[in-house]
Design a protein around this motif. Structure first.
Motif, PDB file in Angstrom:
ATOM      1  N   PHE A  76      57.986  26.378  71.903  1.00  0.00           N
ATOM      2  CA  PHE A  76      59.375  26.253  72.369  1.00  0.00           C
ATOM      3  C   PHE A  76      59.494  25.973  73.868  1.00  0.00           C
ATOM      4  O   PHE A  76      60.597  25.769  74.360  1.00  0.00           O
ATOM      5  N   TYR A  77      58.392  25.962  74.631  1.00  0.00           N
ATOM      6  CA  TYR A  77      58.507  25.706  76.064  1.00  0.00           C
ATOM      7  C   TYR A  77      58.543  24.201  76.337  1.00  0.00           C
ATOM      8  O   TYR A  77      57.773  23.439  75.751  1.00  0.00           O
ATOM      9  N   VAL A  78      59.414  23.798  77.261  1.00  0.00           N
ATOM     10  CA  VAL A  78      59.474  22.390  77.666  1.00  0.00           C
ATOM     11  C   VAL A  78      59.048  22.209  79.120  1.00  0.00           C
ATOM     12  O   VAL A  78      58.947  21.090  79.604  1.00  0.00           O
ATOM     13  N   ASN A  79      58.806  23.308  79.842  1.00  0.00           N
ATOM     14  CA  ASN A  79      58.294  23.230  81.211  1.00  0.00           C
ATOM     15  C   ASN A  79      57.477  24.489  81.490  1.00  0.00           C
ATOM     16  O   ASN A  79      57.364  25.376  80.634  1.00  0.00           O
ATOM     17  N   ILE A  80      56.934  24.576  82.701  1.00  0.00           N
ATOM     18  CA  ILE A  80      56.006  25.663  83.011  1.00  0.00           C
ATOM     19  C   ILE A  80      56.706  26.929  83.499  1.00  0.00           C
ATOM     20  O   ILE A  80      56.045  27.940  83.756  1.00  0.00           O
ATOM     21  N   LEU A  81      58.028  26.902  83.619  1.00  0.00           N
ATOM     22  CA  LEU A  81      58.741  28.020  84.236  1.00  0.00           C
ATOM     23  C   LEU A  81      58.577  29.328  83.475  1.00  0.00           C
ATOM     24  O   LEU A  81      58.617  30.408  84.077  1.00  0.00           O
ATOM     25  N   SER A  82      58.397  29.255  82.164  1.00  0.00           N
ATOM     26  CA  SER A  82      58.229  30.479  81.385  1.00  0.00           C
ATOM     27  C   SER A  82      56.799  31.005  81.427  1.00  0.00           C
ATOM     28  O   SER A  82      56.549  32.163  81.070  1.00  0.00           O
ATOM     29  N   VAL A  83      55.864  30.154  81.852  1.00  0.00           N
ATOM     30  CA  VAL A  83      54.452  30.547  81.859  1.00  0.00           C
ATOM     31  C   VAL A  83      54.088  31.308  83.128  1.00  0.00           C
ATOM     32  O   VAL A  83      53.374  32.319  83.086  1.00  0.00           O
ATOM     33  N   THR A  84      54.564  30.840  84.271  1.00  0.00           N
ATOM     34  CA  THR A  84      54.103  31.400  85.548  1.00  0.00           C
ATOM     35  C   THR A  84      54.382  32.899  85.704  1.00  0.00           C
ATOM     36  O   THR A  84      53.519  33.620  86.234  1.00  0.00           O
ATOM     37  N   PRO A  85      55.528  33.439  85.254  1.00  0.00           N
ATOM     38  CA  PRO A  85      55.711  34.895  85.390  1.00  0.00           C
ATOM     39  C   PRO A  85      54.700  35.693  84.569  1.00  0.00           C
ATOM     40  O   PRO A  85      54.298  36.787  84.982  1.00  0.00           O
TER      41      PRO A  85
ATOM     42  N   ASP B  49      49.682  20.539  75.004  1.00  0.00           N
ATOM     43  CA  ASP B  49      49.456  19.328  74.217  1.00  0.00           C
ATOM     44  C   ASP B  49      50.379  18.203  74.676  1.00  0.00           C
ATOM     45  O   ASP B  49      49.961  17.045  74.828  1.00  0.00           O
ATOM     46  N   ASN B  50      51.641  18.533  74.931  1.00  0.00           N
ATOM     47  CA  ASN B  50      52.601  17.519  75.379  1.00  0.00           C
ATOM     48  C   ASN B  50      52.282  17.018  76.783  1.00  0.00           C
ATOM     49  O   ASN B  50      52.375  15.816  77.064  1.00  0.00           O
ATOM     50  N   LEU B  51      51.917  17.932  77.681  1.00  0.00           N
ATOM     51  CA  LEU B  51      51.618  17.526  79.052  1.00  0.00           C
ATOM     52  C   LEU B  51      50.451  16.551  79.109  1.00  0.00           C
ATOM     53  O   LEU B  51      50.416  15.658  79.961  1.00  0.00           O
ATOM     54  N   CYS B  52      49.508  16.706  78.188  1.00  0.00           N
ATOM     55  CA  CYS B  52      48.267  15.924  78.250  1.00  0.00           C
ATOM     56  C   CYS B  52      48.280  14.666  77.387  1.00  0.00           C
ATOM     57  O   CYS B  52      47.229  14.027  77.227  1.00  0.00           O
ATOM     58  N   LEU B  53      49.426  14.299  76.849  1.00  0.00           N
ATOM     59  CA  LEU B  53      49.456  13.135  75.963  1.00  0.00           C
ATOM     60  C   LEU B  53      49.011  11.859  76.673  1.00  0.00           C
ATOM     61  O   LEU B  53      48.475  10.943  76.046  1.00  0.00           O
ATOM     62  N   ASP B  54      49.230  11.775  77.979  1.00  0.00           N
ATOM     63  CA  ASP B  54      48.778  10.614  78.749  1.00  0.00           C
ATOM     64  C   ASP B  54      47.525  10.925  79.552  1.00  0.00           C
ATOM     65  O   ASP B  54      47.193  10.222  80.512  1.00  0.00           O
ATOM     66  N   GLY B  55      46.824  11.989  79.178  1.00  0.00           N
ATOM     67  CA  GLY B  55      45.621  12.381  79.892  1.00  0.00           C
ATOM     68  C   GLY B  55      45.931  13.374  81.008  1.00  0.00           C
ATOM     69  O   GLY B  55      47.076  13.788  81.213  1.00  0.00           O
ATOM     70  N   ILE B  56      44.894  13.747  81.743  1.00  0.00           N
ATOM     71  CA  ILE B  56      45.067  14.701  82.842  1.00  0.00           C
ATOM     72  C   ILE B  56      45.400  13.907  84.100  1.00  0.00           C
ATOM     73  O   ILE B  56      44.542  13.618  84.944  1.00  0.00           O
ATOM     74  N   THR B  57      46.649  13.532  84.214  1.00  0.00           N
ATOM     75  CA  THR B  57      47.123  12.741  85.347  1.00  0.00           C
ATOM     76  C   THR B  57      47.228  13.617  86.595  1.00  0.00           C
ATOM     77  O   THR B  57      47.057  14.842  86.538  1.00  0.00           O
ATOM     78  N   ASP B  58      47.536  12.991  87.726  1.00  0.00           N
ATOM     79  CA  ASP B  58      47.720  13.757  88.964  1.00  0.00           C
ATOM     80  C   ASP B  58      48.840  14.784  88.802  1.00  0.00           C
ATOM     81  O   ASP B  58      48.747  15.912  89.305  1.00  0.00           O
TER      82      ASP B  58
ATOM     83  N   LEU C 108      50.515  20.545  87.790  1.00  0.00           N
ATOM     84  CA  LEU C 108      51.157  21.515  86.907  1.00  0.00           C
ATOM     85  C   LEU C 108      50.177  22.593  86.455  1.00  0.00           C
ATOM     86  O   LEU C 108      50.530  23.777  86.379  1.00  0.00           O
ATOM     87  N   PHE C 109      48.948  22.202  86.168  1.00  0.00           N
ATOM     88  CA  PHE C 109      47.942  23.193  85.777  1.00  0.00           C
ATOM     89  C   PHE C 109      47.659  24.157  86.933  1.00  0.00           C
ATOM     90  O   PHE C 109      47.559  25.369  86.734  1.00  0.00           O
ATOM     91  N   HIS C 110      47.529  23.617  88.135  1.00  0.00           N
ATOM     92  CA  HIS C 110      47.342  24.497  89.294  1.00  0.00           C
ATOM     93  C   HIS C 110      48.572  25.386  89.481  1.00  0.00           C
ATOM     94  O   HIS C 110      48.452  26.572  89.816  1.00  0.00           O
ATOM     95  N   GLY C 111      49.755  24.816  89.243  1.00  0.00           N
ATOM     96  CA  GLY C 111      50.984  25.587  89.410  1.00  0.00           C
ATOM     97  C   GLY C 111      51.101  26.738  88.433  1.00  0.00           C
ATOM     98  O   GLY C 111      51.592  27.820  88.785  1.00  0.00           O
ATOM     99  N   MET C 112      50.662  26.529  87.196  1.00  0.00           N
ATOM    100  CA  MET C 112      50.712  27.615  86.214  1.00  0.00           C
ATOM    101  C   MET C 112      49.741  28.724  86.573  1.00  0.00           C
ATOM    102  O   MET C 112      50.011  29.899  86.328  1.00  0.00           O
ATOM    103  N   GLY C 113      48.591  28.365  87.118  1.00  0.00           N
ATOM    104  CA  GLY C 113      47.673  29.377  87.629  1.00  0.00           C
ATOM    105  C   GLY C 113      46.730  29.988  86.627  1.00  0.00           C
ATOM    106  O   GLY C 113      46.102  31.019  86.916  1.00  0.00           O
TER     107      GLY C 113
END
Length: 545
Positions: A122-131, A153-162, A167-172
């Motif tokens: 149900f998440y569409v962005n990283i805001l629920s993950v970081t807390p 899975d959705n974030l990586c559909l175009d590969g691990i882009t910049d 976003l991965f660093h941001g989630m921590g």
């Protein structure tokens, strides 16, 4: 509390005030703002989602501190992953709702589990993950945090882009699982971390050995639903409660042009009827009475659906059930009879539109006559119906919208809700973007016949013009709250007048010239009706102020 190898964290609903600010920033004509206005009530001058308003008004009458939330229905992803890990020799447990179970989670983390897994359904962005990541880092700094599920899975559909790197660093987190299933990858990760082994051999895992995130080899998972059936007896009645979710299939048999889920999830895969039988028996023994089948199309294939219904009739376990349902695939009276006799109490109908041209553009493979006949047959059997509508799909115009409004009023499903089309660039309709003149995506789009701001305005128009069905809120509510509330003693007959009053409140509040006296009367009526309810206490409570 026993020592754990892995803690699985289910859903984080986020902060409603942050959600409000995000919607405000989107602008007064945006779909986000339109959705927000139809998602909240104001109690004592404070905006809050409908379920929190119910809780607040209820507590005012009872003197309790109950927090009613559909998250009491244990998060199925958390249950499923915990069960899978246990079957593979990993000591695991789960929390369902992060925001309401932080004390319990802190006790789990005090044992320093080797791995903490965060699901993202149900998440569409990283805001629920970081807390969640921050909380785990505070309470168990040594734990390896892995994030997986639809968001990754959705974030990586175009590969691990910049952008994905950022976003991965941001989630921590320490690693991410990129796989539409991913449970096998999680089990392998737990074993590797527990043994102190390198992680570069774990398929479908993304790690950051130096500065950049790097993907391990891809290996599609094909986890067998029979072999992965949940051992419900390994959970307690207190954990599961009287309402529970389960699934009997994975993926979807259809290819609607607004959705890319079947492409990502693969071919439709089903569990055997006997596996479902064993699970239902175990759930009934735990005290489950309301059952939610989360299969995307529970009544497809039709032959299997009839077999499932006959099995439930034969078992006679006293279960009431709710599911998604496709009217176009229920083509005889027997289908509806079996559904009712087996305990069906409510169905989610992905109607999407009441216009034949829009349905064709959506590749819905359904006709207006099938919808009308299906809703009528369901209503004849006292089965609650919820019609979900998409507004603004390519081809939408004033004529098609009026057809949809007429359809909902003429068929009169118990509940309905409309939302603006969310433009998914990976959905099949974008392959024809030049044909439809599609520009933009998400909630900021236009095409040859409508734009996103006009779609938001039409949702408001529907809110005012649909009179023969009751609007249903979405935020922390949705159709799946119906079985939860039923389990608390708040049935549809009691819920309908509350929602009608709510709708009147919103119309008055959001009108051009709100009448304070009228608002006061409606607020008083809602508070009075909530106070008169006979509801069981909630499992969760609000934090002490």
């Amino acid at each position: 509390m026993p020592e754990l190898d892995c803690v699985v964290i289910g859903y984080n609903e986020g902060d409603f005030q942050d959600y409000r600010l995000m919607c405000e920033r989107s602008g007064p004509d945006s779909p986000e703002w339109q959705i927000y206005r139809k998602e909240h009530l104001e109690v004592d001058g404070r905006p809050m989602p409908w379920m929190d308003a119910l809780s607040t008004l209820r507590n005012r009458a009872t003197g309790r501190n109950d927090r009613y939330h559909v998250g009491e229905v244990f998060n199925l992803a958390g249950l499923y992953l915990t069960n899978f890990l246990r079957r593979h020799g990993v000591r695991a447990d789960a929390v369902s709702l992060f925001g309401a179970e932080q004390d319990r989670l802190a006790r789990m983390l005090a044992g320093r589990p080797a791995v903490v897994a965060i699901t993202t359904t149900f998440y569409v962005n990283i805001l629920s993950v970081t807390p969640i990541v921050d909380f785990v880092r505070t309470h168990s700094p040594s734990s390896h945090i892995v994030v997986g599920g639809p968001l990754v899975d959705n974030l990586c559909l175009d590969g691990i882009t910049d952008e994905v790197q950022d976003l991965f660093h941001g989630m921590g987190a320490d690693s991410y699982v990129r796989e539409s299933q991913g449970e096998h990858a999680l089990a392998e990760l737990c074993h590797a971390v527990g043994r102190g082994q390198p992680l570069d051999t774990v398929a479908n895992l993304i790690t950051c050995p130096e500065e950049d995130w790097v993907a391990n080899r891809r290996k599609p998972e094909g986890n067998d639903l029979d072999a992965c059936a949940i051992d419900w007896g390994s959970f307690t009645p207190e954990q599961i409660g009287v309402t529970a979710q389960t699934r009997t299939a994975r993926s979807c048999a259809f290819k609607c042009s607004f959705c890319d889920y079947p492409t990502r999830a693969g071919a439709l895969t089903t569990a055997s009827v006997d596996t479902v039988r064993q699970e239902l028996r175990a759930m009934a023994e735990l005290g489950v009475r309301n059952l939610v089948f989360v299969d995307d199309t529970f009544n497809v294939p039709p032959k299997r659906f009839k077999e499932l219904c006959r099995m439930m009739i034969e078992e006679d376990l006293g279960l009431s059930w709710y599911s998604y349902f496709r009217c176009s695939n229920a083509r005889d009276e027997e289908t509806f009879d079996l559904a009712a006799q087996s305990g069906c109490r409510g169905v989610f109908l992905g109607i999407e539109s009441g216009d034949a041209d829009i349905l064709a553009n959506m590749n819905k493979l359904a006709q207006d006559s099938q919808y009308r006949a299906g809703i009528a047959r369901l209503k004849e059997r006292d089965i609650t119906t919820f019609a979900s509508i998409i507004v603004g799909f390519p081809g939408e115009n004033e004529r098609t919208m009026q057809n949809t409004i007429d359809f909902v009023n003429e068929t009169g499903p118990t509940f309905w809700r409309a939302q603006p089309w969310w433009g998914n660039p990976r959905s099949p309709v974008y392959r024809n973007k030049e044909v439809y003149g599609i520009e933009g995506a998400a909630y900021d789009w236009s095409h040859a016949t409508m734009n996103s701001a006009e779609a938001a305005a039409w949702c408001d128009t529907m809110f005012d013009r649909v009179t023969e069905s009751v609007w249903l809120p979405l935020y922390d509510f949705d159709f799946w709250s119906l079985p939860y509330l039923e389990g608390k003693g708040l049935g549809v007959d009691d819920l309908v007048p509350l929602l009608r009053t709510t709708q009147e409140l919103m119309r008055e509040r959001d009108g051009r010239r709100p009448d304070p006296a009228r608002l006061a009367v409606l607020n008083e009526q809602l508070a009075k009706d909530v106070a008169a309810l006979d509801m069981a206490p909630a499992r969760f409570a609000y934090p002490a102020s």
